[in-house]
Structure formats: C-alpha cells, structure tokens
Design a protein around this motif. Sequence first.
Motif, PDB file in Angstrom:
ATOM      1  N   UNK A 343      37.503   0.745 -33.475  1.00 12.76           N
ATOM      2  CA  UNK A 343      37.171  -0.364 -34.358  1.00 12.76           C
ATOM      3  C   UNK A 343      36.923  -1.614 -33.509  1.00 12.76           C
ATOM      4  N   UNK A 344      37.265  -2.768 -34.009  1.00 13.44           N
ATOM      5  CA  UNK A 344      37.059  -4.027 -33.299  1.00 13.44           C
ATOM      6  C   UNK A 344      37.827  -5.117 -34.030  1.00 13.44           C
ATOM      7  N   UNK A 345      38.259  -6.141 -33.292  1.00 11.80           N
ATOM      8  CA  UNK A 345      38.917  -7.246 -33.987  1.00 11.80           C
ATOM      9  C   UNK A 345      37.951  -7.965 -34.917  1.00 11.80           C
ATOM     10  N   UNK A 346      36.652  -7.844 -34.654  1.00 11.87           N
ATOM     11  CA  UNK A 346      35.688  -8.456 -35.577  1.00 11.87           C
ATOM     12  C   UNK A 346      35.691  -7.729 -36.921  1.00 11.87           C
ATOM     13  N   UNK A 347      36.116  -6.476 -36.935  1.00  9.87           N
ATOM     14  CA  UNK A 347      36.267  -5.766 -38.197  1.00  9.87           C
ATOM     15  C   UNK A 347      37.440  -6.274 -39.011  1.00  9.87           C
ATOM     16  N   UNK A 348      38.364  -6.973 -38.364  1.00 10.12           N
ATOM     17  CA  UNK A 348      39.499  -7.587 -39.051  1.00 10.12           C
ATOM     18  C   UNK A 348      39.192  -9.016 -39.474  1.00 10.12           C
ATOM     19  N   UNK A 349      38.419  -9.717 -38.655  1.00 12.63           N
ATOM     20  CA  UNK A 349      38.229 -11.151 -38.873  1.00 12.63           C
ATOM     21  C   UNK A 349      36.831 -11.544 -39.298  1.00 12.63           C
ATOM     22  N   UNK A 350      35.855 -10.636 -39.121  1.00 15.62           N
ATOM     23  CA  UNK A 350      34.474 -11.008 -39.368  1.00 15.62           C
ATOM     24  C   UNK A 350      33.893 -11.748 -38.181  1.00 15.62           C
ATOM     25  N   UNK A 351      32.576 -11.815 -38.114  1.00 12.05           N
ATOM     26  CA  UNK A 351      31.924 -12.509 -37.004  1.00 12.05           C
ATOM     27  C   UNK A 351      30.511 -12.903 -37.426  1.00 12.05           C
ATOM     28  N   UNK A 352      30.147 -14.121 -37.177  1.00 10.92           N
ATOM     29  CA  UNK A 352      28.835 -14.598 -37.578  1.00 10.92           C
ATOM     30  C   UNK A 352      27.736 -13.786 -36.906  1.00 10.92           C
ATOM     31  N   UNK A 353      26.735 -13.390 -37.690  1.00  9.63           N
ATOM     32  CA  UNK A 353      25.612 -12.634 -37.161  1.00  9.63           C
ATOM     33  C   UNK A 353      25.899 -11.160 -36.984  1.00  9.63           C
ATOM     34  N   UNK A 354      27.054 -10.694 -37.493  1.00  8.36           N
ATOM     35  CA  UNK A 354      27.416  -9.287 -37.318  1.00  8.36           C
ATOM     36  C   UNK A 354      27.903  -8.653 -38.621  1.00  8.36           C
ATOM     37  N   UNK A 355      27.285  -8.995 -39.723  1.00 16.14           N
ATOM     38  CA  UNK A 355      27.751  -8.410 -40.987  1.00 16.14           C
ATOM     39  C   UNK A 355      27.674  -6.894 -40.972  1.00 16.14           C
ATOM     40  N   UNK A 356      26.634  -6.355 -40.349  1.00 20.71           N
ATOM     41  CA  UNK A 356      26.514  -4.890 -40.276  1.00 20.71           C
ATOM     42  C   UNK A 356      27.618  -4.292 -39.400  1.00 20.71           C
ATOM     43  N   UNK A 357      27.831  -4.872 -38.219  1.00 20.19           N
ATOM     44  CA  UNK A 357      28.825  -4.371 -37.276  1.00 20.19           C
ATOM     45  C   UNK A 357      30.243  -4.487 -37.836  1.00 20.19           C
TER      46      UNK A 357
END
Length: 451
Positions: A343-357
């Motif tokens: 997974x990724x911490x961005x999957x926990x917090x979200x990240x601009x420009x990565x809605x798909x990821x």
Amino acid sequence: MASDRYIDFANSDIGRRLVGAVGLPAPVRLERWQAGRLRPVEGALLLSAGPLAERVSGFAPRMTDLMFTLGDGITGAHPWSAEHGAKIKVVVFDASMLLRTAQLNQLREFFQPVLRQLEHSAHIVILSRAPDTLADPVAASAQQAIEGFSRSLAKEMRNGGTVQLLQVDEGAEDQLEGALRFFLSPKSAFITGQVIRLSPCAATVQDWSRPLAGRKALVTGAARGIGAAIAETLARDGAEVALVDVPQAKSDLEALAARLGGQAIVLDICAPDAATQLIGQISGGVDIVVHNAGITRDKTLANMTADLWDSVLNVNLEAPQVLTQALIDAGLVHDNGSVVLMASISGLAGNRGQTNYTTSKAGLIGLARAMAPALKARGISINAVAPGFIETSMTAHMPFALREAGRRMSSLGQGGLPQDVAEAVAWLSQPGSGAVSGQVLRVCGQSIIGA
C-alpha cells in the motif's frame, strides 16, 4: 538514487556546529541490518517489571548478552540506574498492568531518566493489552492512553531512535520473540510510532538465522527497486523465490532470478488470463505472496483521463484482488502462509494529483482487513505495508523542493531505503505471521502525513 546531501552535511564536523547553532533539524544516519550480523541487539536491553516483561526475560539472552531492569522481579536481569548504569540500546516497557489513570504516571517515571541514557539508533517497545479486550471502561481508557503516549514519545526521540506499541492479546505471548527480534533490531530502522496487535498463532520460527527456510515466495514487480530488494531479503532469510514482472523487464528479472537461484515468471498481471498463466507456473504452491507491482499516472482529477484512472486501478488493485483469490481458490497458498500487499501512506492520507493511486492503495488496505477473518482458519495472514518517502530512482527524479520536503516530513527526518520496506515484508512473511493479520504496517519514519 539521489544522495541525501543534507544528512551528509548535518553529520560533518562543520555541519554539526552550524546546524546546532541555527537550530535546524539534525537527522542522523540510521543503523541498518548488515550482512554477517548474528544477534538482533548489540548493546544493553532494559526491561521494566511486569508479567509480559517477565516473558521477555526468558528469551532475551538469545537476543543480547546484557539485560538490565529498572525495578524488581525480572529474573536474570541486573539492576540499572541512570546515574551508574550502562548506556541502553533497547528498551521493553510492560504497560499491560496500567489499568487506572493514576498508574499512567509510571510511564513518565520510567522513561524520563532512561531517555538521557540511550545509545544511537535506540529502539523502544511498549507492551500493552488491546483496549477492546477489557470489560472495564476505565482500564480500557488507560490502555488506550498508552497509544497516545507511544506516538508522542516517538516524535521526541533523537539520534535515530524509534518507539513502537505492541498490543498483546491473551495467548499471544509466544509471538513476542519474533516481534521483538524485528522491532528491537536495525531491521525496523525506518519504522516508528506504530501500533501493532499480536493475536494467538500456533506457528513459530524454528531457525532465527534463516527464518524463511523451507518457504517459497512469489513477488510481483520484482525486477527492480523495492521489488528487487524484497526478493533479495526473502532469499537472504532462506526463502525460495519466484519473481514476476512484465515482458519489458525480462532481462533484469531473469538476471535477478539467476543471482538468487529463483524462478523468473514473465507476466502481465493485468492480462485477462494472468491468473491461469500464473497458476500454471507455480509448481507445488507458495507460502508467501507479495503484491509489489504498482504504477503511478498522476493528474489532478479535473485532468484525469479514463485511461490514466483505469491503468492504475487495474495494476495496483484489481490484479492483486484477482490473483490472490485465484491462488487461494486453487489451493496454492499453503496453510500458515502470508500475503503482503504494498500500500502507501498516501492511501491513508490522500495526495493531491493522485486520486487514482490513493484510491488503489486504500483499496489494498481494505482488502487486507476484509480477507483476514476468512483466512485465519488456515493460519494465513494478510497485511498491508504502507511505505512513506523511500529513496528510489523514481524519487530521485522528483523536483528538488518536493524531494526535500518528503525527506524531512517525518520524525526521523529523512527518507527510507528499499531495504526498510523489504525487512518489513520479510518479518510479515515469517512463520507466526498469523499473529499479525488484517493490519497496516507503515514504513515511513512516522511521517506527519496520514494517521
């Protein structure tokens, strides 16, 4: 990968003086596991009193030659004091008996003198009970409070030190050695501020020098980067490896497989018949499945095309879903095996420009949580590993300002290495990994992003 020049500077003679004078962050080079090392702990272990600590004292001599206690009643431990004691490399504090608010002051009383006597890259593990196992609301409240303490203490550590909280269910005490061999050693160098729950599990490691001996591992996205590091680490720990990657990476994949004495499987995991192809090439089944393959196709949602969205969801989420279920349905994941989802911490917090990821990575976390109960009957664990900023060829090409921000936004003040992710995967792949299932282990240096 790009060199972290700020760490180089901050740890030089002139850099230390300047950084100290100006008050800049001063990250240190983390101590990591080196080939040839035999014991998890090289230095002194300090134990508190308590029933779980007493269990630790029984196997601690297999981990270190020096065991001390701050308190009474720990068999085989020498008394320690801040004034006259040795420097401490690792600490285990048993908080399982802190069941009233007034008892929480023991956290301050124990740790306050210890913190000034810690060695470089020290590791602290606090042991507690899961609050939801306690019927008394006051006791549950006190045990929940320990989580806040452990996360905050992790942010106050210096010189590469880490803090973890292990919530130990009744009957899971036999799994403490495996967990502590990981979290008290340099293998967990880039993991801090984490809460992991241990549940009862019958399987245990038989040979700590080769904990994966006799196990076969399947790793996707294995040709380069983090995937290659995972393959190398699993092989180091004794596993036979089967490595999967796309046709474009065939030469790198075959070279790595040859070096590790493993099997190269050239496969597009998104192909309609990918599951059938994979099953046909896995002779005798596997004990470990690591879904590392992943891609990014970044755009803000306003500019996200269907192709960019679908390609990321297909590779990162749908393929692991389909392949995992196919391997299980075919009986090719052995009992007491393990599945690890990247997974990724961005999957926990979200990240601009990565809605798909971020959608795909959050979906993997959901997959681990949802599948864990059904797999428990066979002793199979399924967990997600969520890396933060890891130094790879991809991050080396990031704009300078973004790369520096990613490195510094964690309690450890630097990026991790592929080895850090690989060590976490290897631990979750050991016999006894069923003690940890349906959980997320963040390998992010306690990044300020996410929960």
